[in-house]
Design a protein around this motif. Structure first.
Motif, PDB file in Angstrom:
ATOM      1  N   PRO A 259     -10.315 -29.381 -56.786  1.00 57.71           N
ATOM      2  CA  PRO A 259      -8.987 -29.106 -56.229  1.00 57.71           C
ATOM      3  C   PRO A 259      -9.054 -28.785 -54.743  1.00 57.71           C
ATOM      4  O   PRO A 259     -10.091 -28.403 -54.214  1.00 57.71           O
ATOM      5  CB  PRO A 259      -8.516 -27.883 -57.032  1.00 57.71           C
ATOM      6  CG  PRO A 259      -9.775 -27.226 -57.469  1.00 57.71           C
ATOM      7  CD  PRO A 259     -10.770 -28.324 -57.707  1.00 57.71           C
ATOM      8  N   ASP A 260      -7.921 -28.926 -54.078  1.00 61.00           N
ATOM      9  CA  ASP A 260      -7.807 -28.657 -52.644  1.00 61.00           C
ATOM     10  C   ASP A 260      -7.863 -27.129 -52.385  1.00 61.00           C
ATOM     11  O   ASP A 260      -7.219 -26.338 -53.086  1.00 61.00           O
ATOM     12  CB  ASP A 260      -6.487 -29.217 -52.133  1.00 61.00           C
ATOM     13  CG  ASP A 260      -6.480 -29.278 -50.606  1.00 61.00           C
ATOM     14  OD1 ASP A 260      -7.366 -28.662 -49.976  1.00 61.00           O
ATOM     15  OD2 ASP A 260      -5.599 -29.968 -50.078  1.00 61.00           O
ATOM     16  N   GLY A 261      -8.592 -26.657 -51.354  1.00 59.31           N
ATOM     17  CA  GLY A 261      -8.735 -25.218 -51.054  1.00 59.31           C
ATOM     18  C   GLY A 261      -7.434 -24.571 -50.591  1.00 59.31           C
ATOM     19  O   GLY A 261      -7.220 -23.357 -50.766  1.00 59.31           O
ATOM     20  N   ARG A 262      -6.559 -25.317 -50.014  1.00 62.22           N
ATOM     21  CA  ARG A 262      -5.287 -24.749 -49.545  1.00 62.22           C
ATOM     22  C   ARG A 262      -4.430 -24.259 -50.689  1.00 62.22           C
ATOM     23  O   ARG A 262      -3.592 -23.367 -50.540  1.00 62.22           O
ATOM     24  CB  ARG A 262      -4.535 -25.794 -48.730  1.00 62.22           C
ATOM     25  CG  ARG A 262      -5.227 -26.087 -47.384  1.00 62.22           C
ATOM     26  CD  ARG A 262      -4.598 -27.264 -46.681  1.00 62.22           C
ATOM     27  NE  ARG A 262      -4.771 -28.480 -47.441  1.00 62.22           N
ATOM     28  CZ  ARG A 262      -4.313 -29.671 -47.006  1.00 62.22           C
ATOM     29  NH1 ARG A 262      -3.659 -29.759 -45.862  1.00 62.22           N
ATOM     30  NH2 ARG A 262      -4.517 -30.747 -47.725  1.00 62.22           N
ATOM     31  N   THR A 263      -4.631 -24.815 -51.846  1.00 63.90           N
ATOM     32  CA  THR A 263      -3.873 -24.357 -53.019  1.00 63.90           C
ATOM     33  C   THR A 263      -4.229 -22.913 -53.361  1.00 63.90           C
ATOM     34  O   THR A 263      -3.366 -22.075 -53.688  1.00 63.90           O
ATOM     35  CB  THR A 263      -4.148 -25.269 -54.221  1.00 63.90           C
ATOM     36  OG1 THR A 263      -3.838 -26.602 -53.858  1.00 63.90           O
ATOM     37  CG2 THR A 263      -3.331 -24.867 -55.430  1.00 63.90           C
ATOM     38  N   PHE A 264      -5.549 -22.593 -53.287  1.00 64.36           N
ATOM     39  CA  PHE A 264      -5.962 -21.211 -53.586  1.00 64.36           C
ATOM     40  C   PHE A 264      -5.394 -20.215 -52.550  1.00 64.36           C
ATOM     41  O   PHE A 264      -5.004 -19.091 -52.870  1.00 64.36           O
ATOM     42  CB  PHE A 264      -7.493 -21.122 -53.614  1.00 64.36           C
ATOM     43  CG  PHE A 264      -8.113 -21.851 -54.765  1.00 64.36           C
ATOM     44  CD1 PHE A 264      -8.095 -21.290 -56.039  1.00 64.36           C
ATOM     45  CD2 PHE A 264      -8.691 -23.090 -54.585  1.00 64.36           C
ATOM     46  CE1 PHE A 264      -8.655 -21.959 -57.100  1.00 64.36           C
ATOM     47  CE2 PHE A 264      -9.239 -23.752 -55.643  1.00 64.36           C
ATOM     48  CZ  PHE A 264      -9.223 -23.206 -56.915  1.00 64.36           C
ATOM     49  N   VAL A 265      -5.352 -20.627 -51.295  1.00 66.94           N
ATOM     50  CA  VAL A 265      -4.792 -19.739 -50.254  1.00 66.94           C
ATOM     51  C   VAL A 265      -3.328 -19.453 -50.513  1.00 66.94           C
ATOM     52  O   VAL A 265      -2.842 -18.311 -50.401  1.00 66.94           O
ATOM     53  CB  VAL A 265      -4.985 -20.384 -48.867  1.00 66.94           C
ATOM     54  CG1 VAL A 265      -4.300 -19.535 -47.776  1.00 66.94           C
ATOM     55  CG2 VAL A 265      -6.481 -20.526 -48.559  1.00 66.94           C
ATOM     56  N   LEU A 266      -2.597 -20.507 -50.894  1.00 67.01           N
ATOM     57  CA  LEU A 266      -1.170 -20.333 -51.166  1.00 67.01           C
ATOM     58  C   LEU A 266      -0.939 -19.414 -52.356  1.00 67.01           C
ATOM     59  O   LEU A 266      -0.069 -18.533 -52.349  1.00 67.01           O
ATOM     60  CB  LEU A 266      -0.518 -21.699 -51.396  1.00 67.01           C
ATOM     61  CG  LEU A 266       0.981 -21.691 -51.705  1.00 67.01           C
ATOM     62  CD1 LEU A 266       1.770 -21.060 -50.528  1.00 67.01           C
ATOM     63  CD2 LEU A 266       1.472 -23.095 -51.979  1.00 67.01           C
ATOM     64  N   ILE A 267      -1.753 -19.616 -53.417  1.00 69.55           N
ATOM     65  CA  ILE A 267      -1.593 -18.772 -54.617  1.00 69.55           C
ATOM     66  C   ILE A 267      -1.915 -17.303 -54.289  1.00 69.55           C
ATOM     67  O   ILE A 267      -1.236 -16.358 -54.707  1.00 69.55           O
ATOM     68  CB  ILE A 267      -2.494 -19.286 -55.745  1.00 69.55           C
ATOM     69  CG1 ILE A 267      -2.009 -20.667 -56.216  1.00 69.55           C
ATOM     70  CG2 ILE A 267      -2.527 -18.296 -56.917  1.00 69.55           C
ATOM     71  CD1 ILE A 267      -2.918 -21.337 -57.231  1.00 69.55           C
ATOM     72  N   PHE A 269      -1.634 -15.804 -51.400  1.00 72.28           N
ATOM     73  CA  PHE A 269      -0.546 -15.274 -50.598  1.00 72.28           C
ATOM     74  C   PHE A 269       0.651 -14.868 -51.465  1.00 72.28           C
ATOM     75  O   PHE A 269       1.260 -13.817 -51.285  1.00 72.28           O
ATOM     76  CB  PHE A 269      -0.137 -16.296 -49.543  1.00 72.28           C
ATOM     77  CG  PHE A 269       1.046 -15.880 -48.729  1.00 72.28           C
ATOM     78  CD1 PHE A 269       0.902 -14.909 -47.711  1.00 72.28           C
ATOM     79  CD2 PHE A 269       2.310 -16.395 -48.971  1.00 72.28           C
ATOM     80  CE1 PHE A 269       2.007 -14.501 -46.968  1.00 72.28           C
ATOM     81  CE2 PHE A 269       3.396 -15.981 -48.229  1.00 72.28           C
ATOM     82  CZ  PHE A 269       3.271 -15.046 -47.220  1.00 72.28           C
ATOM     83  N   LEU A 270       0.981 -15.701 -52.437  1.00 72.27           N
ATOM     84  CA  LEU A 270       2.109 -15.399 -53.333  1.00 72.27           C
ATOM     85  C   LEU A 270       1.812 -14.153 -54.179  1.00 72.27           C
ATOM     86  O   LEU A 270       2.707 -13.349 -54.461  1.00 72.27           O
ATOM     87  CB  LEU A 270       2.398 -16.605 -54.229  1.00 72.27           C
ATOM     88  CG  LEU A 270       2.945 -17.854 -53.509  1.00 72.27           C
ATOM     89  CD1 LEU A 270       3.111 -19.004 -54.496  1.00 72.27           C
ATOM     90  CD2 LEU A 270       4.291 -17.522 -52.838  1.00 72.27           C
ATOM     91  N   LEU A 271       0.558 -14.004 -54.616  1.00 76.60           N
ATOM     92  CA  LEU A 271       0.219 -12.827 -55.429  1.00 76.60           C
ATOM     93  C   LEU A 271       0.365 -11.537 -54.590  1.00 76.60           C
ATOM     94  O   LEU A 271       0.851 -10.501 -55.062  1.00 76.60           O
ATOM     95  CB  LEU A 271      -1.210 -12.957 -55.957  1.00 76.60           C
ATOM     96  CG  LEU A 271      -1.431 -14.021 -57.043  1.00 76.60           C
ATOM     97  CD1 LEU A 271      -2.911 -14.116 -57.411  1.00 76.60           C
ATOM     98  CD2 LEU A 271      -0.601 -13.664 -58.289  1.00 76.60           C
ATOM     99  N   ILE A 272      -0.090 -11.600 -53.345  1.00 73.88           N
ATOM    100  CA  ILE A 272       0.047 -10.396 -52.489  1.00 73.88           C
ATOM    101  C   ILE A 272       1.505 -10.064 -52.233  1.00 73.88           C
ATOM    102  O   ILE A 272       1.937  -8.902 -52.272  1.00 73.88           O
ATOM    103  CB  ILE A 272      -0.697 -10.631 -51.161  1.00 73.88           C
ATOM    104  CG1 ILE A 272      -2.217 -10.746 -51.426  1.00 73.88           C
ATOM    105  CG2 ILE A 272      -0.432  -9.498 -50.169  1.00 73.88           C
ATOM    106  CD1 ILE A 272      -3.016 -11.144 -50.218  1.00 73.88           C
ATOM    107  N   LEU A 273       2.303 -11.110 -52.000  1.00 78.00           N
ATOM    108  CA  LEU A 273       3.734 -10.894 -51.762  1.00 78.00           C
ATOM    109  C   LEU A 273       4.401 -10.285 -52.984  1.00 78.00           C
ATOM    110  O   LEU A 273       5.232  -9.365 -52.877  1.00 78.00           O
ATOM    111  CB  LEU A 273       4.384 -12.226 -51.384  1.00 78.00           C
ATOM    112  CG  LEU A 273       5.888 -12.169 -51.086  1.00 78.00           C
ATOM    113  CD1 LEU A 273       6.163 -11.221 -49.891  1.00 78.00           C
ATOM    114  CD2 LEU A 273       6.418 -13.562 -50.795  1.00 78.00           C
ATOM    115  N   ALA A 274       4.016 -10.786 -54.166  1.00 82.36           N
ATOM    116  CA  ALA A 274       4.610 -10.248 -55.407  1.00 82.36           C
ATOM    117  C   ALA A 274       4.196  -8.785 -55.604  1.00 82.36           C
ATOM    118  O   ALA A 274       4.999  -7.940 -56.032  1.00 82.36           O
ATOM    119  CB  ALA A 274       4.159 -11.108 -56.595  1.00 82.36           C
TER     120      ALA A 274
END
Length: 289
Positions: A259-267, A269-274
């Motif tokens: 999988p693409d590494g940018r996907t993990f960064v996005l996930i 970021f969303l977890l921290i925001l939540a």
């Protein structure tokens, strides 16, 4: 037994041995399995240089060999006898001294083999006398170069000093109605006959060679192997092109495997925001003291 009685007996035995010679077969060169074919031949005889024609009948017996082999001379026995007192007579011009009988057998069915020929001796004869046929069997000799089965029947008879210069020619008038017998010629070495070999016409000629069009349509063509290298590209959101790294692992996917590494960064970021949102809401819901 006394010696005096032995002497007359010995003399009698010696006399029998001297005067009683063994009896020989009348058909020379005929094997035990030889077959005799008999037929009455109707001849029309014409004298050379004289307008004289005679019709005679001769009973001809042919003795067929049973061991005929290619390349080896074979013998057919010939014996003739006049029928119904129709003996051939010497023409008015007479016959030259040393005249002989030339007898023939007709052979058909084998290539390069048409007849067998034999010679019989005759005595000195005058004009008008009956020409006696030889009482002994005349051997007709021939050689076949091909193996197979032929058909034999009595042929013509001629009289003269030479076979190619006959004084009297006698031609068979009922040749097709005569009794025939198959003559089997065996191969001497078991190899195919000369006639069975391929002829010049059977061998491929210039016209039989395949043309250029025939080679293209009938001959198998070599297969060409084409190796293509496919480079996968993808575009990012900004319209840029992401190329496959040159050092990708040899697993079939190269540098794009996983999988693409940018996907993990996005996930992440969303977890921290939540989490931050949850803490903020929790503080507002607690009672103040």
């Amino acid at each position: 037994m006394r010696p005096r009685s032995i002497l007359p007996f010995a003399a009698l035995t010696a006399g029998l041995v001297l005067f009683c010679q063994p009896v020989h077969a009348t058909l020379p060169e005929a094997g035990q399995g030889a077959t005799v074919v008999t037929g009455i031949v109707e001849y029309r005889c014409v004298a050379t240089g004289v307008d004289e024609t005679q019709d005679i009948k001769v009973e001809v017996a042919l003795t067929m060999p049973d061991d005929a082999t290619t390349g080896k001379q074979m013998t057919i026995g010939w014996r003739g006898a006049y029928v119904d007192d129709t003996a051939l007579r010497v023409p008015s011009t007479g016959l030259a001294g040393g005249t002989k009988l030339y007898a023939y057998a007709s052979i058909s069915g084998l290539a390069k083999l048409t007849s067998a020929t034999g010679v019989g001796e005759l005595g000195t004869l005058g004009a008008g006398q009956a020409i006696p046929l030889p009482t002994a069997v005349i051997p007709l000799r021939t050689t076949s170069s091909n193996a197979g089965t032929a058909t034999v029947r009595p042929g013509d008879i001629n009289f003269g000093t030479r076979p190619n210069e006959p004084s009297i020619r006698c031609e068979a008038r009922n040749a097709t109605a005569l009794t025939t017998y198959p003559l089997t010629v065996a191969s001497a070495d078991g190899r195919p006959d000369e006639d069975d070999q391929p002829t010049e016409d059977d061998r491929p000629g210039e016209d039989d060679q395949p043309t250029e069009d025939d080679r293209l349509t009938t001959s198998p063509q070599p297969a060409h192997t084409v190796t293509a290298t496919v480079t996968r590209t993808s575009t990012d959101g900004n319209g840029g092109v992401n190329r496959t790294p040159a050092g990708g692992a040899a697993t079939g996917g190269g540098g794009e495997s996983g999988p693409d590494g940018r996907t993990f960064v996005l996930i992440g970021f969303l977890l921290i925001l939540a989490a931050a949102t949850g803490l903020l809401l929790r503080r507002r819901s607690l009672p103040r003291g």
